[in-house]
Design a protein around this motif. Structure first.
Motif, PDB file in Angstrom:
ATOM      1  N   ARG A 209     -36.896   7.969   2.942  1.00 14.97           N
ATOM      2  CA  ARG A 209     -37.074   9.393   3.177  1.00 14.97           C
ATOM      3  C   ARG A 209     -36.292   9.844   4.412  1.00 14.97           C
ATOM      4  O   ARG A 209     -36.295   9.169   5.444  1.00 14.97           O
ATOM      5  CB  ARG A 209     -38.547   9.732   3.362  1.00 14.97           C
ATOM      6  N   VAL A 210     -35.644  11.000   4.280  1.00 11.84           N
ATOM      7  CA  VAL A 210     -34.955  11.647   5.394  1.00 11.84           C
ATOM      8  C   VAL A 210     -35.428  13.096   5.434  1.00 11.84           C
ATOM      9  O   VAL A 210     -35.263  13.838   4.457  1.00 11.84           O
ATOM     10  CB  VAL A 210     -33.425  11.590   5.241  1.00 11.84           C
ATOM     11  N   ALA A 211     -36.039  13.510   6.535  1.00 14.12           N
ATOM     12  CA  ALA A 211     -36.500  14.891   6.682  1.00 14.12           C
ATOM     13  C   ALA A 211     -35.332  15.770   7.122  1.00 14.12           C
ATOM     14  O   ALA A 211     -34.499  15.357   7.943  1.00 14.12           O
ATOM     15  CB  ALA A 211     -37.621  14.971   7.708  1.00 14.12           C
ATOM     16  N   VAL A 212     -35.255  16.969   6.570  1.00 14.83           N
ATOM     17  CA  VAL A 212     -34.150  17.889   6.872  1.00 14.83           C
ATOM     18  C   VAL A 212     -34.700  19.302   7.044  1.00 14.83           C
ATOM     19  O   VAL A 212     -35.716  19.670   6.445  1.00 14.83           O
ATOM     20  CB  VAL A 212     -33.085  17.890   5.753  1.00 14.83           C
ATOM     21  N   ASP A 213     -34.011  20.083   7.883  1.00 17.01           N
ATOM     22  CA  ASP A 213     -34.317  21.511   7.939  1.00 17.01           C
ATOM     23  C   ASP A 213     -34.204  22.100   6.546  1.00 17.01           C
ATOM     24  O   ASP A 213     -33.387  21.664   5.724  1.00 17.01           O
ATOM     25  CB  ASP A 213     -33.320  22.240   8.843  1.00 17.01           C
ATOM     26  N   SER A 214     -34.977  23.133   6.277  1.00 17.68           N
ATOM     27  CA  SER A 214     -34.893  23.812   4.990  1.00 17.68           C
ATOM     28  C   SER A 214     -34.856  25.317   5.227  1.00 17.68           C
ATOM     29  O   SER A 214     -35.861  25.911   5.620  1.00 17.68           O
ATOM     30  CB  SER A 214     -36.105  23.448   4.118  1.00 17.68           C
ATOM     31  N   PRO A 215     -33.637  25.921   5.081  1.00 20.06           N
ATOM     32  CA  PRO A 215     -32.386  25.363   4.572  1.00 20.06           C
ATOM     33  C   PRO A 215     -31.665  24.516   5.609  1.00 20.06           C
ATOM     34  O   PRO A 215     -32.039  24.480   6.774  1.00 20.06           O
ATOM     35  CB  PRO A 215     -31.575  26.621   4.245  1.00 20.06           C
ATOM     36  N   SER A 216     -30.575  23.842   5.150  1.00 21.79           N
ATOM     37  CA  SER A 216     -29.764  23.039   6.042  1.00 21.79           C
ATOM     38  C   SER A 216     -28.315  23.075   5.555  1.00 21.79           C
ATOM     39  O   SER A 216     -27.993  23.713   4.548  1.00 21.79           O
ATOM     40  CB  SER A 216     -30.288  21.606   6.096  1.00 21.79           C
ATOM     41  N   TYR A 217     -27.442  22.376   6.288  1.00 25.03           N
ATOM     42  CA  TYR A 217     -26.010  22.402   5.976  1.00 25.03           C
ATOM     43  C   TYR A 217     -25.745  21.706   4.647  1.00 25.03           C
ATOM     44  O   TYR A 217     -26.079  20.536   4.463  1.00 25.03           O
ATOM     45  CB  TYR A 217     -25.234  21.739   7.111  1.00 25.03           C
ATOM     46  N   ALA A 218     -25.143  22.416   3.711  1.00 29.17           N
ATOM     47  CA  ALA A 218     -25.022  21.952   2.334  1.00 29.17           C
ATOM     48  C   ALA A 218     -24.279  20.628   2.212  1.00 29.17           C
ATOM     49  O   ALA A 218     -24.681  19.740   1.457  1.00 29.17           O
ATOM     50  CB  ALA A 218     -24.324  23.026   1.490  1.00 29.17           C
ATOM     51  N   ASN A 219     -23.176  20.461   2.930  1.00 25.61           N
ATOM     52  CA  ASN A 219     -22.372  19.248   2.767  1.00 25.61           C
ATOM     53  C   ASN A 219     -23.093  18.015   3.288  1.00 25.61           C
ATOM     54  O   ASN A 219     -22.957  16.920   2.731  1.00 25.61           O
ATOM     55  CB  ASN A 219     -21.023  19.419   3.469  1.00 25.61           C
ATOM     56  N   ILE A 220     -23.874  18.173   4.346  1.00 25.23           N
ATOM     57  CA  ILE A 220     -24.661  17.045   4.847  1.00 25.23           C
ATOM     58  C   ILE A 220     -25.761  16.683   3.853  1.00 25.23           C
ATOM     59  O   ILE A 220     -26.036  15.507   3.605  1.00 25.23           O
ATOM     60  CB  ILE A 220     -25.258  17.368   6.225  1.00 25.23           C
ATOM     61  N   LEU A 221     -26.405  17.697   3.274  1.00 30.46           N
ATOM     62  CA  LEU A 221     -27.428  17.415   2.266  1.00 30.46           C
ATOM     63  C   LEU A 221     -26.847  16.614   1.115  1.00 30.46           C
ATOM     64  O   LEU A 221     -27.451  15.645   0.643  1.00 30.46           O
ATOM     65  CB  LEU A 221     -28.031  18.723   1.745  1.00 30.46           C
ATOM     66  N   GLN A 222     -25.648  17.001   0.650  1.00 32.69           N
ATOM     67  CA  GLN A 222     -25.047  16.282  -0.462  1.00 32.69           C
ATOM     68  C   GLN A 222     -24.630  14.878  -0.054  1.00 32.69           C
ATOM     69  O   GLN A 222     -24.764  13.927  -0.826  1.00 32.69           O
ATOM     70  CB  GLN A 222     -23.844  17.051  -1.006  1.00 32.69           C
ATOM     71  N   LEU A 223     -24.124  14.732   1.174  1.00 41.81           N
ATOM     72  CA  LEU A 223     -23.777  13.404   1.668  1.00 41.81           C
ATOM     73  C   LEU A 223     -24.993  12.487   1.623  1.00 41.81           C
ATOM     74  O   LEU A 223     -24.902  11.327   1.186  1.00 41.81           O
ATOM     75  CB  LEU A 223     -23.238  13.529   3.099  1.00 41.81           C
ATOM     76  N   MET A 224     -26.136  13.001   2.060  1.00 46.31           N
ATOM     77  CA  MET A 224     -27.344  12.179   2.077  1.00 46.31           C
ATOM     78  C   MET A 224     -27.840  11.885   0.673  1.00 46.31           C
ATOM     79  O   MET A 224     -28.320  10.778   0.390  1.00 46.31           O
ATOM     80  CB  MET A 224     -28.427  12.884   2.899  1.00 46.31           C
ATOM     81  N   ARG A 225     -27.727  12.859  -0.219  1.00 47.47           N
ATOM     82  CA  ARG A 225     -28.111  12.598  -1.613  1.00 47.47           C
ATOM     83  C   ARG A 225     -27.257  11.480  -2.193  1.00 47.47           C
ATOM     84  O   ARG A 225     -27.756  10.568  -2.868  1.00 47.47           O
ATOM     85  CB  ARG A 225     -27.947  13.868  -2.453  1.00 47.47           C
ATOM     86  N   ASP A 226     -25.946  11.557  -1.958  1.00 48.75           N
ATOM     87  CA  ASP A 226     -25.047  10.539  -2.491  1.00 48.75           C
ATOM     88  C   ASP A 226     -25.338   9.168  -1.903  1.00 48.75           C
ATOM     89  O   ASP A 226     -25.056   8.142  -2.528  1.00 48.75           O
ATOM     90  CB  ASP A 226     -23.593  10.929  -2.208  1.00 48.75           C
ATOM     91  N   ALA A 227     -25.877   9.135  -0.670  1.00 51.46           N
ATOM     92  CA  ALA A 227     -26.244   7.863  -0.045  1.00 51.46           C
ATOM     93  C   ALA A 227     -27.583   7.329  -0.561  1.00 51.46           C
ATOM     94  O   ALA A 227     -28.001   6.247  -0.157  1.00 51.46           O
ATOM     95  CB  ALA A 227     -26.305   8.028   1.474  1.00 51.46           C
ATOM     96  N   GLY A 228     -28.242   8.102  -1.426  1.00 48.37           N
ATOM     97  CA  GLY A 228     -29.494   7.650  -2.006  1.00 48.37           C
ATOM     98  C   GLY A 228     -30.736   8.041  -1.239  1.00 48.37           C
ATOM     99  O   GLY A 228     -31.836   7.543  -1.536  1.00 48.37           O
ATOM    100  N   ALA A 229     -30.601   8.937  -0.252  1.00 49.73           N
ATOM    101  CA  ALA A 229     -31.765   9.341   0.539  1.00 49.73           C
ATOM    102  C   ALA A 229     -32.710  10.208  -0.296  1.00 49.73           C
ATOM    103  O   ALA A 229     -32.276  10.961  -1.170  1.00 49.73           O
ATOM    104  CB  ALA A 229     -31.321  10.107   1.774  1.00 49.73           C
ATOM    105  N   ARG A 230     -33.991  10.105  -0.003  1.00 50.44           N
ATOM    106  CA  ARG A 230     -34.998  11.001  -0.590  1.00 50.44           C
ATOM    107  C   ARG A 230     -35.252  12.107   0.429  1.00 50.44           C
ATOM    108  O   ARG A 230     -35.919  11.897   1.445  1.00 50.44           O
ATOM    109  CB  ARG A 230     -36.281  10.225  -0.878  1.00 50.44           C
ATOM    110  N   LEU A 231     -34.693  13.274   0.173  1.00 47.25           N
ATOM    111  CA  LEU A 231     -34.738  14.361   1.139  1.00 47.25           C
ATOM    112  C   LEU A 231     -36.131  15.002   1.163  1.00 47.25           C
ATOM    113  O   LEU A 231     -36.697  15.327   0.111  1.00 47.25           O
ATOM    114  CB  LEU A 231     -33.685  15.410   0.816  1.00 47.25           C
TER     115      LEU A 231
END
Length: 501
Positions: A209-231
């Motif tokens: 799990r990785v906690a993120v601001d909501s909303p947050s920077y789109a490209n970082i969110l996608q980077l983390m998704r691609d790394a397999g993180a559970r946002l």
């Protein structure tokens, strides 16, 4: 052989479809509701165009989606048939149905890619929050770098931790901000994205799990998704009031995220600025929960209002360096073409990041590092950032005025810094406004790109990248797109010429 490369489950697709505003999805130009199948087909098409459902993704069977979305199987079958007729769906007996795009349509992307320069003549690009280089400081920086380059040309050129001269200059800059820093606490990276990617590889594993601001920077969110993180999304406080600390404490206690990614200074996309008290309390919460706090400072130097007193950096509240890793970059404050970023962290974390870098990019370009070092050492950085602030301030004021004039029902708070404004689109779908806007000659990212699982459908992000008549024209085109969405009217040739000429 199946033509699909991924799959979207029925519950996931139903959740994404429900995130779209049904008031926008179902009204026709005459004010009558569209048939249910047409609304469903339009919703799927929009998800594909937004990149939120990938191209070549297998869709659920008709019966599964009907049960998950609460409609009849006949409705789903008719929607799939409409999508096939329009080129957004392909099917094969025994292989199911998968998403596609019609011939001639650009493939959707999941990030915020820059618009090609050759398209600038016909499209106002509000997709990328980046400004032209502040001259003459870019040229001077590279002139200084070329003068210093011979000293490094006789080496192998690989500096996984970064050039010593730049690490020292960055450490000195943190020290001048009241945060004593040694060069051993700095690693130079290829932009802030490279920094966050390196931290994710070192500090998280797929499925964590990785906690993120909501909303947050789109490209970082996608980077983390691609790394397999559970946002794990954590909502910001209203009216640019920074973080909602009770919610953060609850998430850290209940979800126990391994890592959290936050933007404290002039948050992207909202422009929010966290207070010193919020920073202190968030660090305390992260330390208590054992959560590593990754703080993005790429917007820190872009305070636009003269009466804004910048709070101390988040790392100031973590003197031992056990809870906070800071990420910085030259891309926003100076120029996006200067792909130099950095990480400030405890020396042991830096050593681990440097060791792991041997398996990624080995190091950042020497010439660009020398250019940034030259700017920092000669005072050129402060002068260039001053130009950037003035540009962004003028652009912000022009965009705000244009929005008030042409889109008075849109709601937003004017940020005191950064490069972006977060606007609520008067109850209309931001995704549909983005789609219509691109056909009318203005490119704007919709809210769901900055959220998790379809959140923020009623928002768009507007960067401070245009001024004067261009800002006014951008608002005119967005107003036209909003009218199309509100009425369900098509974009005809006459209207297209009116807005794009």
């Amino acid at each position: 052989m199946a033509q699909w490369t991924s799959a979207v489950g029925a519950p996931q697709l139903a959740r994404l479809l429900r995130s779209q505003d049904p008031r926008d999805a179902q009204l026709t130009a005459a004010g009558r509701r569209l048939p249910a199948y047409r609304s469903l087909a339009d919703g799927v098409r929009l998800l594909v165009l937004e990149g939120r459902v990938p191209v070549a993704a297998r869709l659920p069977a008709e019966r599964e989606l009907a049960a998950a979305f609460g409609v009849s199987r006949t409705t789903v079958a008719a929607a799939y048939e409409a999508l096939r007729a329009e080129g957004f769906l392909e099917s094969r007996r025994g292989s199911g149905s998968w998403t596609a795009v019609p011939a001639g349509n650009p493939l959707p992307t999941r990030g915020l890619e820059p618009l090609p320069p050759e398209a600038a003549g016909s499209m106002i690009d509000l997709g990328c929050a980046a400004l032209p280089a502040p001259e003459p400081w870019l040229t001077r920086a590279f002139q200084g770098a070329m003068a210093d380059l011979p000293l490094y040309a006789h080496t192998h050129g690989d500096y996984p931790a970064g050039l010593p001269v730049l690490r020292q200059a960055l450490a000195d800059r943190y020290t001048a901000r009241g945060i004593p820093t040694m060069p051993e606490q700095i690693m130079v990276t290829t932009g802030a994205m490279g920094a966050v990617a390196a931290i994710c590889r070192l500090c998280t594993s797929p499925g964590e799990r990785v906690a993120v601001d909501s909303p947050s920077y789109a490209n970082i969110l996608q980077l983390m998704r691609d790394a397999g993180a559970r946002l794990v999304p954590v909502a910001l406080a209203d009216k640019l009031a920074g973080w909602d600390l009770p919610v953060w404490r609850q998430v850290m206690r209940d979800a126990a995220p391994r890592m959290a990614y936050v933007v404290a200074d002039f948050h992207n996309p909202t422009g929010s600025l966290a207070t010193e008290d919020q920073r202190r309390r968030l660090v305390d919460a992260a330390r208590s929960a054992g959560t590593l706090l990754v703080v993005d400072e790429t917007m820190t130097e872009l305070q636009l209002d003269h009466d804004t007193e910048p709070p101390r950096p988040v790392c100031a509240f973590d003197p031992a360096g056990s809870a906070v890793i800071t990420v910085g970059s030259a891309s926003k404050a100076f120029w996006a073409g200067m792909r130099i970023g950095w990480v400030r962290a405890a020396p042991d974390i830096i050593r681990s990041l440097v060791a792991a870098r041997a398996y990624s990019d080995l190091g950042s370009p020497v010439l660009e590092q020398l250019a940034i070092a030259s700017l920092l050492e000669t005072g050129g950085w402060e002068a260039a950032v001053g130009i950037r602030r003035e540009q962004a301030r003028e652009n912000r004021d022009a965009i705000v005025e244009a929005l008030h004039r042409h889109l008075p029902d849109w709601e937003f708070s004017v940020p005191r810094g950064g490069l972006t404004l977060w606007a609520r689109t008067g109850g209309l779908s931001g995704s549909r406004i983005a789609e219509a806007g691109e056909r009318l000659g203005v490119r704007v990212p919709s809210g769901p790109r900055f959220g998790v699982d379809g959140a923020f459908e009623g928002f768009v992000r507007l960067p401070f990248t245009v001024n004067g008549a261009v800002a006014d024209e951008a608002a005119v085109r967005l107003a036209g797109a909003a009218r199309l969405v509100a009425t369900g009217a098509p974009v005809d040739t006459e209207m297209r010429h009116t807005f794009v000429a």
